[in-house]
Motif scaffolding. Structure first.
Motif: not given
Ligand code: S3P
Length: 170
Positions: A13-15, A32-34, A56-58, A78-81, A117-121, A136-138
């Protein structure tokens, strides 16, 4: 005013909360994704499929560097920041890191409701992937959080919890 940087797993629910608290506190909202989609002129899912996750990470790292110069913003990341410590160091230069903590069931419910669409899921066993990645991320979310708010309740409840947690910090 320092930025308020929202971190947490996909679909926590970050956004949603970011927009709500930005309105209440009179901050500007930024996702950041926008910013990446606008800069790259491509959807996140297309960046992943056409350019790959590393690219994407770059993009994410570049955004974090530029955000260190901002102020008065609520920043949904983004969740992977948190995969890069350098990202957090940049965001912390002028920001408070607030972790929105949701459990796997809440995340599953939220991502299924969303049309992003969340590619990782994009996996057959979506719940399994959420549980695996979340485990892994917690530790990283917890390591970088300066404030943590549980967002498993209703939107209204969680918004109030966030505002209470921020009182005295901003
Ligand atoms: C990602 C989360 C996504 C987005 C991308 C990768 C991640 O953002 O940055 O799909 O690695 O967790 P949200 O956290 O807004 O879904």
């Amino acid at each position: 005013m320092k930025n308020i940087v929202l971190i947490g797993f996909m679909g926590c629910g970050k956004s949603t909360f970011g927009k709500l608290i930005a309105k209440k506190l009179g901050y500007e909202f930024l996702d950041t994704d926008d910013v990446i989609e606008k800069t790259e002129k491509m959807k996140i899912s297309d960046i992943f499929s056409k350019e790959g996750e590393e690219y994407f990470r770059k993009c994410e790292r570049n955004i974090c560097k530029s955000l260190a110069l901002e102020n008065n913003k609520i920043i949904a990341t983004g969740g992977g920041i948190i995969k890069s410590e350098e990202n957090i160091e940049m965001l912390k230069l002028n920001g408070i890191i607030l972790y929105l903590k949701a459990d796997a069931h809440k995340i599953f419910e939220n991502v299924n409701k969303s049309n992003i669409v969340r590619p990782l899921l994009e996996k057959e066993d979506k719940m399994g992937e959420i549980v695996r990645l979340l485990a892994q991320r917690t530790p990283l979310y917890e390591k970088y959080a300066q404030i943590t708010v549980d967002v498993n309740g209703s939107i209204e409840e969680s918004t109030n919890k966030i505002l209470t947690a921020l009182r005295g910090e901003i």
